[in-house]
Design a protein around this motif. Structure first.
Motif, PDB file in Angstrom:
ATOM      1  N   UNK A   1     -38.743  15.628 -19.794  1.00 26.01           N
ATOM      2  CA  UNK A   1     -38.031  15.766 -21.005  1.00 26.01           C
ATOM      3  C   UNK A   1     -38.828  15.385 -22.046  1.00 26.01           C
ATOM      4  N   UNK A   2     -39.464  14.155 -21.983  1.00 26.92           N
ATOM      5  CA  UNK A   2     -40.176  13.439 -22.905  1.00 26.92           C
ATOM      6  C   UNK A   2     -41.306  14.283 -23.132  1.00 26.92           C
TER       7      UNK A   2
ATOM      8  N   UNK B   1     -39.018  13.045 -28.701  1.00 28.77           N
ATOM      9  CA  UNK B   1     -38.264  12.193 -27.765  1.00 28.77           C
ATOM     10  C   UNK B   1     -38.055  10.982 -28.180  1.00 28.77           C
ATOM     11  N   UNK B   2     -36.643  10.514 -28.072  1.00 31.28           N
ATOM     12  CA  UNK B   2     -36.152   9.269 -28.681  1.00 31.28           C
ATOM     13  C   UNK B   2     -37.099   8.087 -28.218  1.00 31.28           C
TER      14      UNK B   2
ATOM     15  N   UNK C   1     -44.017  -8.961  -5.278  1.00 32.03           N
ATOM     16  CA  UNK C   1     -43.584  -7.928  -4.300  1.00 32.03           C
ATOM     17  C   UNK C   1     -42.562  -7.175  -4.791  1.00 32.03           C
ATOM     18  N   UNK C   2     -42.787  -5.847  -5.069  1.00 38.42           N
ATOM     19  CA  UNK C   2     -41.803  -4.897  -5.573  1.00 38.42           C
ATOM     20  C   UNK C   2     -40.714  -4.920  -4.523  1.00 38.42           C
ATOM     21  N   UNK C   3     -39.231  -5.083  -4.839  1.00 35.12           N
ATOM     22  CA  UNK C   3     -38.356  -4.794  -3.874  1.00 35.12           C
ATOM     23  C   UNK C   3     -37.531  -3.504  -4.110  1.00 35.12           C
ATOM     24  N   UNK C   4     -37.300  -3.315  -5.419  1.00 34.18           N
ATOM     25  CA  UNK C   4     -36.625  -2.070  -5.986  1.00 34.18           C
ATOM     26  C   UNK C   4     -37.269  -1.232  -6.948  1.00 34.18           C
ATOM     27  N   UNK C   5     -37.369  -0.071  -7.067  1.00 28.48           N
ATOM     28  CA  UNK C   5     -37.538   1.012  -7.849  1.00 28.48           C
ATOM     29  C   UNK C   5     -36.685   1.918  -8.396  1.00 28.48           C
ATOM     30  N   UNK C   6     -35.946   1.815  -9.562  1.00 26.58           N
ATOM     31  CA  UNK C   6     -34.937   2.956  -9.867  1.00 26.58           C
ATOM     32  C   UNK C   6     -35.094   3.705 -11.166  1.00 26.58           C
ATOM     33  N   UNK C   7     -35.099   4.707 -10.817  1.00 23.80           N
ATOM     34  CA  UNK C   7     -35.321   5.667 -12.085  1.00 23.80           C
ATOM     35  C   UNK C   7     -33.943   6.479 -12.784  1.00 23.80           C
ATOM     36  N   UNK C   8     -33.587   6.193 -13.933  1.00 18.51           N
ATOM     37  CA  UNK C   8     -32.366   6.833 -14.556  1.00 18.51           C
ATOM     38  C   UNK C   8     -32.411   8.409 -14.291  1.00 18.51           C
ATOM     39  N   UNK C   9     -31.123   8.708 -14.213  1.00 15.17           N
ATOM     40  CA  UNK C   9     -30.860  10.141 -14.065  1.00 15.17           C
ATOM     41  C   UNK C   9     -31.280  11.098 -15.388  1.00 15.17           C
ATOM     42  N   UNK C  10     -31.827  12.106 -15.332  1.00 14.73           N
ATOM     43  CA  UNK C  10     -32.354  12.922 -16.419  1.00 14.73           C
ATOM     44  C   UNK C  10     -31.104  13.255 -17.255  1.00 14.73           C
ATOM     45  N   UNK C  11     -31.295  13.045 -18.565  1.00  5.75           N
ATOM     46  CA  UNK C  11     -30.284  13.656 -19.610  1.00  5.75           C
ATOM     47  C   UNK C  11     -30.703  14.809 -20.660  1.00  5.75           C
ATOM     48  N   UNK C  12     -31.101  15.713 -20.132  1.00  9.02           N
ATOM     49  CA  UNK C  12     -31.678  16.665 -20.975  1.00  9.02           C
ATOM     50  C   UNK C  12     -30.935  17.134 -22.257  1.00  9.02           C
TER      51      UNK C  12
ATOM     52  N   UNK D   1     -35.725  17.935  -9.186  1.00 11.67           N
ATOM     53  CA  UNK D   1     -35.362  16.647  -9.215  1.00 11.67           C
ATOM     54  C   UNK D   1     -36.304  15.646 -10.341  1.00 11.67           C
ATOM     55  N   UNK D   2     -35.707  16.040 -11.512  1.00  5.65           N
ATOM     56  CA  UNK D   2     -36.572  15.402 -12.476  1.00  5.65           C
ATOM     57  C   UNK D   2     -35.936  13.910 -12.715  1.00  5.65           C
ATOM     58  N   UNK D   3     -36.799  13.251 -13.180  1.00  7.67           N
ATOM     59  CA  UNK D   3     -36.777  11.591 -13.564  1.00  7.67           C
ATOM     60  C   UNK D   3     -36.308  11.445 -15.041  1.00  7.67           C
ATOM     61  N   UNK D   4     -35.619  10.466 -15.100  1.00 11.58           N
ATOM     62  CA  UNK D   4     -34.999  10.398 -16.518  1.00 11.58           C
ATOM     63  C   UNK D   4     -35.720   9.289 -17.337  1.00 11.58           C
ATOM     64  N   UNK D   5     -35.343   9.009 -18.523  1.00  9.61           N
ATOM     65  CA  UNK D   5     -35.958   8.558 -19.858  1.00  9.61           C
ATOM     66  C   UNK D   5     -36.216   6.867 -19.596  1.00  9.61           C
TER      67      UNK D   5
END
Length: 228
Positions: free
Chosen positions: A101-102, A109-110, A136-147, A210-214
């Motif tokens: 979306x960005x 894009x805000x 060491x990266x333990x977790x990766x999380x992407x927010x839900x898309x909000x088009x 399966x888009x990624x969020x902002x």
């Protein structure tokens, strides 16, 4: 880092009453937070400048929408590695430059938020930079898309481009015509934004992409030094 008024720390200490919270920011609000007891100690300045006096003192460093505001993000990550104890955790959340979306909305894009946001780093590049510093990266999380929301926010920014906001301190005193133009542009933008937002949401659901969020969040642990 970038604690502002330290509202996050105030809420977090309710969940972790035995934890000491300390905050850093450039403004006086961080000192006010310490006076109120919202944090246990405040620091004013740049993290890379104060990190040497904080070396090895912290179990957790949090950078919640902080890194994108800094001039030299690599130095900020170095400072985090300095301030953390071996085995300490670093949590980072930043805008996601790979958000579809960005890319579609571009300057409207805000999270683009110029000129406040000076840096945009991808998830993979941030992980690489952390690993280069012994994390060491333990977790990766992407927010839900909000088009839908992103589209409404973009419409608001567009309206400000077409008819600048009257309350900006550098503008001359608005005339009746200025107010009429601003009102007309906003009145026309609102219904168009709602229609566009609904369309974006429907298109997203129909496509099933399966888009990624902002924004994305990353949690990493600093490695302990190798034993002699």
């Amino acid at each position: 880092m970038g604690s502002g008024h330290a509202h996050f720390c105030l809420v977090a200490r309710e969940m972790f009453p035995g934890t000491s919270f300390e905050g850093l920011d450039l403004g006086s609000a961080i000192d006010d937070a310490a006076h109120r007891g919202w944090i246990d100690r405040s620091f004013r300045g740049m993290f890379p400048d104060v990190a040497p006096e904080l070396a090895g003192q912290f179990d957790v460093v949090s950078m919640h929408h902080y890194l994108e505001h800094t001039r030299e993000p690599a130095e900020e990550l170095d400072a985090a590695a300095t301030a953390l104890r071996p085995g300490g955790l670093l949590m980072i959340e930043v805008p996601n430059p790979d958000c579809p979306t960005g890319r579609t909305l571009g300057r409207y894009w805000m999270p683009w938020l110029q000129p406040q946001h000076q840096q945009f780093v991808s998830m993979d590049r941030l992980q690489q930079a952390l690993e280069e510093r012994g994390f060491t990266v333990l977790e990766r999380h992407t927010t839900k898309p909000t088009p839908g929301f992103d589209t409404v926010a973009a419409a608001w920014l567009l309206s400000g481009h077409l008819a600048p906001r009257l309350w900006m301190p550098w503008r001359r005193r608005p005339t009746a015509l200025d107010r009429a133009v601003r009102t007309g542009v906003v009145a026309a933008t609102v219904p168009a934004a709602v229609v566009a937002a609904v369309g974006m949401e429907v298109a997203s659901q129909v496509s099933g992409a399966q888009d990624t969020g902002s924004a994305f969040r990353m949690l990493a642990r600093l490695a302990a030094p190798a034993s002699a």
